[in-house]
Structures are given as structure tokens and as C-alpha cells.
Design an enzyme around this catalytic site. Structure first.
Site, short mmCIF file in Angstrom:
data_model
loop_
_atom_site.label_atom_id
_atom_site.label_comp_id
_atom_site.label_asym_id
_atom_site.label_seq_id
_atom_site.Cartn_x
_atom_site.Cartn_y
_atom_site.Cartn_z
N ASP A 141 13.21 -3.51 14.06
CA ASP A 141 14.15 -2.67 13.58
C ASP A 141 13.88 -1.34 13.62
O ASP A 141 13.57 -0.40 12.65
CB ASP A 141 14.39 -3.13 12.04
CG ASP A 141 15.94 -2.59 11.38
OD1 ASP A 141 16.35 -1.92 12.20
OD2 ASP A 141 15.80 -2.79 10.03
N GLU A 200 0.78 -1.30 -0.16
CA GLU A 200 -0.03 0.00 -0.10
C GLU A 200 0.92 1.32 -0.11
O GLU A 200 1.86 1.33 0.69
CB GLU A 200 -0.73 -0.11 1.26
CG GLU A 200 -1.43 1.20 1.50
CD GLU A 200 -2.00 1.34 3.24
OE1 GLU A 200 -2.58 2.16 3.49
OE2 GLU A 200 -1.53 0.13 4.02
P1 ADP Z 1 14.66 -0.06 2.61
O1 ADP Z 1 14.27 -1.74 2.80
O2 ADP Z 1 15.58 -0.32 1.33
O3 ADP Z 1 15.57 0.42 3.76
P2 ADP Z 1 12.42 1.24 3.35
O4 ADP Z 1 11.30 0.25 3.62
O5 ADP Z 1 13.12 1.76 4.47
O6 ADP Z 1 13.32 0.43 2.40
O7 ADP Z 1 11.75 2.30 2.44
C1 ADP Z 1 12.42 3.29 1.81
C2 ADP Z 1 11.47 4.76 2.01
O8 ADP Z 1 10.46 4.88 1.28
C3 ADP Z 1 11.25 5.10 3.36
O9 ADP Z 1 12.19 5.67 4.17
C4 ADP Z 1 10.09 5.99 3.17
O10 ADP Z 1 10.19 7.05 3.29
C5 ADP Z 1 9.53 5.47 1.94
N1 ADP Z 1 8.57 4.33 2.04
C6 ADP Z 1 8.54 3.12 2.60
N2 ADP Z 1 7.38 2.47 2.93
C7 ADP Z 1 6.31 2.96 2.08
C8 ADP Z 1 5.13 2.95 1.73
N3 ADP Z 1 4.42 1.90 1.81
N4 ADP Z 1 4.57 4.03 1.13
C9 ADP Z 1 5.42 5.10 0.55
N5 ADP Z 1 6.66 5.50 0.81
C10 ADP Z 1 7.16 4.32 1.59
#
Ligand code: ADP
Length: 289
Positions: free
Chosen positions: A195, A95
């Protein structure tokens, strides 16, 4: 439009039970590990992580953790849609959350994390092994928390580092004496984010707290709390909200450093250098204390 996106939309459509056509994609900044993109489709907007095919297991584990946390209806996480391999690459579709540019309700974030932690669980461990960052994280079922943390968190990391030729003085002494950190009430299992540093938490435009990118397992709630303090980013209102639901326990300050040692060891494994030195001085302090 790149055929891989068309194929991914077909897979999303299968999952949602409706036809889904791609409308556009844009790269997003900010991920530590994977490439992130915003995918516009005829069925709405999705957040997509993309990496080489060997990351499929990581994405499946993340999707399962997000589903389990979302089902608790405590703290908001993005709902997973699909983890799949397509065109020789792995994808995780979630989502899309519209994060706001300002802050949000930190007290509510603390309270909702505490509500997640308050849900009674029968044992430690998880439905599957998963990953802390890219590092494998074992989660076998267990009744004894100090033994779980000793074997599947610290000894496990020591083993991974030893394979890279990194060894720590007093590591075994610390493991042998771990029980003395738990001489007050025995820890109960809680669902943990796993985490929870500041980069994995945010707020929607209306201030609703959201946490994401979990490495979830059932563990001692203080391990999540400790990590929020390791790299900062959580204001005092967060802790006020948390402790209004789950009061601080007397031995927390001693255990905080022990729990964070796990993450410092993981950083030593991934980035080496100063983190190995930080791990050694933490071990020296903990083994002495
Ligand atoms: P990684 O696993 O590469 O560390 P993240 O899950 O931390 O990636 O996501 C990277 C960035 O994308 C986050 O810092 C956030 O700003 C954005 N993000 C993460 N999940 C979502 C989401 N469901 N919808 C919109 N942006 C998201």
C-alpha cells in the site's frame, strides 16, 4: 487517566515483561482509517491506533506484516508491540517514530525498498489474508503470478464491486487476456509493502526513510513500484536509488496501469464516484491494448 489506557499499558507491560504505567496521551492527526494517539508511559513513547473491536483482525494482520518486514532489516518500519482488544475496542501499539518535518534520503528509500524486493521468496501470497485499507485482501499461496493477480486481486475487486451493483464493461475480457501482459520473463515473488503511496512513507528527523501501514504480501515487485506512481509523492531520486539495485524491466509501463487498476477499484469500492469512472476508462484502455 482513562482506565482503558491503564489497561492497555498493563497489556504492553505483559508483552514487554516489565511494568508499564501511563503518563499521558495526545491525539494525532493524519490517519485515513483509525484514530491515532501518542501514548507516553514509564517505558517510553508508543504510537497507538484505536478503533472498534471489529478492527482487531486488521490490527493483527498489520502487526504481523510489520514484524516480517522489520525482520528483513532492509527498509525501516515501526516495530509492532501489541495488537489487542481492551474495553470493547481494538488497539494496535507500535514503536513511536519521531518523523522529521523536512524531507530525507529518497535515494536510500528507493534502494532499501529494492533490497526488500530482492530477498528471494518461494511463492506468491502471504501468511494470512489481510486488508488493503479496510477492504479484505485474499493471499492464498500460489506459484503462478498472473493467475494470482487475476483471481485474488482484480476478479476479487470486481466481485466486491458487483455486490454494490457496480459493474464494468470489458472486465471479463481483460481478465481473460491478462497473460499477454506477462510475455517477457516470468515475475518472481518479492515481499511487497502492498500500500505504498506517499502518505505511507516518511523520514525521521535525521533523514532515515520509514514506511508504515503496509498491506504486505509476496507479489511482483512492480506492483509496489506502480503504486508509488499512482498518487505521486516520490521524487526522482527514489527511482534512481531503486533501479540502481533492481533495473527496470521492459514491460513495466504496460503492467503499471494494470497493477494500479487494483487500487483504483478499491477506491471505487470505498469512495465510489469518479473512481468508478477512472476504473472503467483504465479497463477500456487495458482491454484494448
Ligand atoms: P491509518 O491506518 O489510519 O491510515 P497510518 O498508519 O497511516 O494510519 O498512520 C497515521 C499517521 O500517523 C501517519 O500519517 C503518520 O504521520 C503517523 N504515524 C504512523 N505510524 C507511526 C509511528 N509508528 N510513530 C509515529 N507516528 C506514526
Amino acid at each position: 487517566m482513562d482506565t482503558v489506557w491503564t489497561e492497555l499499558c498493563r497489556r504492553i507491560g505483559e508483552r514487554l515483561g516489565e511494568s508499564v504505567a501511563p503518563r499521558g496521551t495526545s491525539r494525532l492527526a493524519g490517519g485515513c482509517i483509525h484514530n491515532a494517539a501518542r501514548l507516553e508511559t514509564s517505558a517510553g513513547t508508543f504510537f497507538v491506533k484505536r478503533n472498534t473491536a471489529h478492527c482487531l483482525e486488521q490490527f493483527e494482520a498489520e502487526a504481523e506484516s510489520l514484524d516480517i518486514i522489520a525482520d528483513t532489516a532492509t527498509i525501516r518500519v515501526p516495530r509492532p508491540v501489541l495488537a489487542a482488544e481492551t474495553g470493547g475496542e481494538a488497539f494496535l501499539v507500535l514503536e513511536f517514530i519521531e518523523f522529521g518535518s523536512g524531507g530525507g534520503d529518497a535515494r536510500r528509500m528507493g534502494r532499501e525498498l529494492a533490497e526488500l524486493h530482492a530477498l528471494p521468496q518461494t511463492d506468491f501470497g502471504w501468511t494470512r489474508d489481510n486488508f488493503i485499507g479496510p477492504t479484505p485482501q485474499p493471499n492464498p499461496p500460489a506459484d503462478d503470478w498472473p493467475a494470482f493477480f487475476r483471481e485474488h486481486r482484480l476478479r476479487w475487486m470486481f466481485g466486491l464491486l458487483a455486490k454494490q451493483g457496480v459493474r464494468f464493461r470489458h472486465g471479463d475480457a481483460l481478465l481473460d487476456r491478462l497473460d499477454r501482459f506477462f510475455d517477457d520473463e516470468p515475475p518472481q515473488p518479492s515481499i511487497l509493502h502492498g500500500d505504498l503511496w506517499g502518505g505511507n512513507a516518511g523520514y525521521t528527523a535525521d533523514g532515515t526513510p520509514v514506511v508504515f501501514d503496509p498491506a504486505a504480501y509476496r507479489g511482483h515487485d512492480e506492483a509496489d513500484l506502480a503504486m508509488t506512481e499512482l498518487f505521486g509523492g516520490f521524487p526522482s531520486a527514489f527511482y534512481e536509488g531503486y533501479h540502481a539495485v533492481r533495473p527496470k524491466r521492459p514491460g513495466y509501463r504496460r503492467r503499471r496501469e494494470l497493477y494500479n487498476l487494483y487500487h483504483i477499484l478499491n477506491h471505487a469500492l470505498l469512495f465510489g464516484g469518479g473512481y468508478a469512472g477512472q476504473a472503467q476508462s483504465t479497463i477500456d484502455r487495458l482491454a484494448r491494448g
